[in-house]
Structures are given as C-alpha cells and as structure tokens.
Design a protein around this motif. Sequence first.
Motif, PDB file in Angstrom:
ATOM      1  N   LEU A   1       5.264  11.073  -1.259  1.00 16.58           N
ATOM      2  CA  LEU A   1       4.309  11.489  -0.238  1.00 16.58           C
ATOM      3  C   LEU A   1       4.238  12.997  -0.064  1.00 16.58           C
ATOM      4  CD1 LEU A   1       4.743   8.652   2.410  1.00 16.58           C
ATOM      5  CD2 LEU A   1       3.044   8.899   0.594  1.00 16.58           C
ATOM      6  N   LEU A   2       5.003  13.739  -0.887  1.00 16.52           N
ATOM      7  CA  LEU A   2       4.770  15.185  -0.997  1.00 16.52           C
ATOM      8  C   LEU A   2       3.462  15.437  -1.752  1.00 16.52           C
ATOM      9  CD1 LEU A   2       8.344  16.447  -1.907  1.00 16.52           C
ATOM     10  CD2 LEU A   2       6.992  17.238   0.051  1.00 16.52           C
ATOM     11  N   LYS A   3       3.172  14.508  -2.682  1.00 17.97           N
ATOM     12  CA  LYS A   3       1.928  14.570  -3.452  1.00 17.97           C
ATOM     13  C   LYS A   3       1.326  13.177  -3.514  1.00 17.97           C
ATOM     14  CE  LYS A   3       3.598  18.378  -6.373  1.00 17.97           C
ATOM     15  NZ  LYS A   3       3.911  18.799  -7.772  1.00 17.97           N
ATOM     16  N   PRO A   4       0.832  12.668  -2.382  1.00 13.57           N
ATOM     17  CA  PRO A   4       0.316  11.296  -2.363  1.00 13.57           C
ATOM     18  C   PRO A   4      -0.904  11.144  -3.263  1.00 13.57           C
ATOM     19  CG  PRO A   4      -0.280  12.460  -0.349  1.00 13.57           C
ATOM     20  CD  PRO A   4       0.666  13.358  -1.083  1.00 13.57           C
TER      21      PRO A   4
ATOM     22  N   ASN B   1      10.408  18.969  12.861  1.00 10.92           N
ATOM     23  CA  ASN B   1       9.519  19.366  11.769  1.00 10.92           C
ATOM     24  C   ASN B   1       8.345  18.416  11.578  1.00 10.92           C
ATOM     25  OD1 ASN B   1      11.131  17.250  10.815  1.00 10.92           O
ATOM     26  ND2 ASN B   1      11.062  17.999   8.712  1.00 10.92           N
ATOM     27  N   GLY B   2       8.219  17.440  12.487  1.00  9.59           N
ATOM     28  CA  GLY B   2       7.124  16.472  12.398  1.00  9.59           C
ATOM     29  C   GLY B   2       5.965  16.836  13.295  1.00  9.59           C
ATOM     30  N   THR B   3       4.749  16.591  12.822  1.00  3.78           N
ATOM     31  CA  THR B   3       3.546  16.919  13.580  1.00  3.78           C
ATOM     32  C   THR B   3       2.500  15.825  13.412  1.00  3.78           C
ATOM     33  OG1 THR B   3       3.891  19.278  13.163  1.00  3.78           O
ATOM     34  CG2 THR B   3       1.719  18.632  13.947  1.00  3.78           C
TER      35      THR B   3
ATOM     36  N   ALA C   1       3.515  11.562   5.780  1.00  2.21           N
ATOM     37  CA  ALA C   1       4.214  10.289   5.997  1.00  2.21           C
ATOM     38  C   ALA C   1       3.313   9.168   6.502  1.00  2.21           C
ATOM     39  CB  ALA C   1       5.372  10.500   6.974  1.00  2.21           C
ATOM     40  N   VAL C   2       2.330   9.515   7.339  1.00  4.68           N
ATOM     41  CA  VAL C   2       1.379   8.531   7.875  1.00  4.68           C
ATOM     42  C   VAL C   2      -0.016   9.067   7.620  1.00  4.68           C
ATOM     43  CG1 VAL C   2       0.560   7.338   9.944  1.00  4.68           C
ATOM     44  CG2 VAL C   2       3.007   7.765   9.644  1.00  4.68           C
ATOM     45  N   ARG C   3      -0.867   8.229   7.004  1.00  3.75           N
ATOM     46  CA  ARG C   3      -2.170   8.732   6.559  1.00  3.75           C
ATOM     47  C   ARG C   3      -3.307   7.836   7.048  1.00  3.75           C
ATOM     48  NH1 ARG C   3      -2.442   9.185   0.574  1.00  3.75           N
ATOM     49  NH2 ARG C   3      -1.189   7.303   0.434  1.00  3.75           N
ATOM     50  N   ASP C   4      -3.975   8.274   8.094  1.00  2.00           N
ATOM     51  CA  ASP C   4      -5.181   7.625   8.589  1.00  2.00           C
ATOM     52  C   ASP C   4      -4.940   6.155   8.940  1.00  2.00           C
ATOM     53  OD1 ASP C   4      -7.842   7.600   9.368  1.00  2.00           O
ATOM     54  OD2 ASP C   4      -8.567   7.009   7.385  1.00  2.00           O
TER      55      ASP C   4
ATOM     56  N   SER D   1       7.133  19.042   7.713  1.00  2.00           N
ATOM     57  CA  SER D   1       7.337  20.259   6.913  1.00  2.00           C
ATOM     58  C   SER D   1       8.763  20.251   6.379  1.00  2.00           C
ATOM     59  CB  SER D   1       7.102  21.504   7.764  1.00  2.00           C
ATOM     60  OG  SER D   1       5.770  21.549   8.229  1.00  2.00           O
ATOM     61  N   THR D   2       8.907  20.340   5.065  1.00  3.56           N
ATOM     62  CA  THR D   2      10.226  20.370   4.429  1.00  3.56           C
ATOM     63  C   THR D   2      10.302  21.553   3.475  1.00  3.56           C
ATOM     64  OG1 THR D   2       9.644  19.040   2.482  1.00  3.56           O
ATOM     65  CG2 THR D   2      10.208  17.843   4.498  1.00  3.56           C
ATOM     66  N   GLU D   3      11.497  21.818   2.952  1.00  2.00           N
ATOM     67  CA  GLU D   3      11.664  22.908   1.993  1.00  2.00           C
ATOM     68  C   GLU D   3      10.897  22.639   0.707  1.00  2.00           C
ATOM     69  OE1 GLU D   3      15.803  23.461   1.363  1.00  2.00           O
ATOM     70  OE2 GLU D   3      16.175  24.293   3.378  1.00  2.00           O
TER      71      GLU D   3
END
Length: 332
Positions: free
Chosen positions: A284-287, A60-62, A22-25, A14-16
């Motif tokens: 990666l905000l809009k991959p 802020n990472g999940t 960042a990691v996708r499947d 989560s960022t402003e």
Amino acid sequence: MSVLSVEHLSTEFSTEQGTVRAVRDVSFTVEKGEILGIVGESGSGKSVTMFSIMGLLAGNGTVTSGKVMLDGTDLSVSSFSSPKEYEKKMQATRGNDMAMIFQDPMTFLNPVLRIETQLVEPIMNHTKLSRKEAVARAIELMRKVGIPSPEKRIKQYPHQFSGGMRQRIIIAIALACNPKLIIADEPTTALDVTIQAQVLDLIADLKEEFHSSVILITHDLGVVAQVCDRVLIMYGGKIVEQGTADEIFYSPNHPYTKGLLNCVTNPEADDSVLTPIPGSPPDLLKPPAGCPFLDRCEYAMKVCRDYMPDATVFSPTHSSCCWLNQKEGASQ
C-alpha cells in the motif's frame, strides 16, 4: 435507520519509506441493532478504518477525506475548525455514543489500577451518577458479563483475572454508558475456542439487551457465520464485496471472497480440502491503480490492472467490485 454512515473514507500514514494508503475510498453503513462483520487478511484496512472513525489514529496517521455520521451527528475531521476541537468532540463521543472492545485486554487495562477504578471512571466521566451509584452500576455490569462475585472481584487487579474474564471486563467498560455503536476489534483472537464461543454469545446477547449496533472486525469466517447479520469483505484498503451473511457464504461473488471461503474447513464435507490463496497482499506504499487482488487472482484480465471496477449490485444488500461482472471487462 443507519446508526453509522461512512462515505468515501481514506486514511494515510506517513512513514520513512513513503505514504501508506491504508484505507482507500471506503463507504458503508451500520443499521440500528445489527452486527456488521468486517473480514479480511492482516493489512487489509479493517482496524485502520475503525480507528479512523473513532479518532484513535497514531500520530503519523491522517484521515485525508471522507464523511462520518454517527446517529445524525457529523464526526468528519473536515467538519471541525481545528484538531483540538475535533479531539474534544471525540473524547466526549468515545465511551458514550460509541465504544471499542480491543483484541488484547492487557494492552487496554492498566495493570496497576483496580478494576473498580477502570470501570467507574468512564461511567462518572460520561454520566451524572455519584461515585456510589457508579460503583453500583459497575458491579451490575460485571454481573451482566458473567463475572462471578463482582462485589469482591471489582477490588482486584487485571492480572488476577483469566484472559476470558479480562475480555469480559473490556466488554463491561464498553457497555458502561449504553453506547449506540460498539466496535469489537478481533475480540476473541487471544482466547481458546470454548471461551471464544462464550464471548461471542455474550456480545450477541448484550447487543439485544442494550439495543446497540456492533461492528465485529475479524479474519475468522467461522466467527462471522456465528453472529453477524451483514458482512464487508476488505482487501488492499478497499471493500471488494458486501452482503448478508447468507449471501457471502452461499453466493460469494468476488474471487477474494471465494478464496477466503476455500480456506475454511467444511465440517459437512468428508473430503474437505483447504486451498490457500497464493501470493501476498499488495504494497500500500504503491497500491495498484486497478483491482488490488490482481496479482493473486486466477481470473485477472488486462482491464483489472488499470481500473478499479464499480460495484455490481446483485440485491439491495449484496454487491461486489469485480470486472467479471462488468460487460466491459468480460470481453477483455
């Protein structure tokens, strides 16, 4: 038997500006006694994948989904009833069953504590050794990683060691409790070429001696060629190709893998020309919905923009995610 099994791992920050995926499947395994290389440009998701596995994400990472199994033990975030219970388990696991070698020793080593303290404490935290026995173990580890006069140097501070020697101390700390899995995050980045080779040889030798598996994160394909058994190529938070070192170097399939290899000097070719990959990695905000390499690929088709292809399997160890291998994509 797999020491580590990762299935459908996804991690977000989560960022402003919004949510960074960042990691996708991501799914892969690490077999017992092997060195697995993970290669990709900065921002491809290599380190975040490992921090997710280790439970070392920033606040802020999940980890939003996925399953992580370490030697039969479920370390998936979702398998714990609370974050506190998860962190308690991970604190017991880190340094004991799996350990990490960081790329910059001075961000890991405490500059105001002697090496003795920083080596002995993890040994005592994870074993039943007395302090005297732990000190003896620490000295032996320093000797194994090639630090001269360890009985004297264990009393010194990090600033009294060279960069290569500090990296050896980090390796000794990682090996302190004979972990099943060692994760090395760009362990030779800050070192000159000669010291790089020594550190890589050391990691390979110690892997054999301690029977550990190793994940080596790097952007340097020369490093991969020197020590890795298998290789994952990551781009845009996804694994786009994987195979043995020979399959990746001699039979690359994905255009991104080929692009990386074109950026490496071939010492056997007199007229070797380096060809950089044009463009920049995806935001990666809009991959992208489809292939993350779309905007930089000379073979991109319409289908690449809308859909991510499934992996095409070429051998039991080699697969690649590219529409050029799919009958549906080849005609579009």
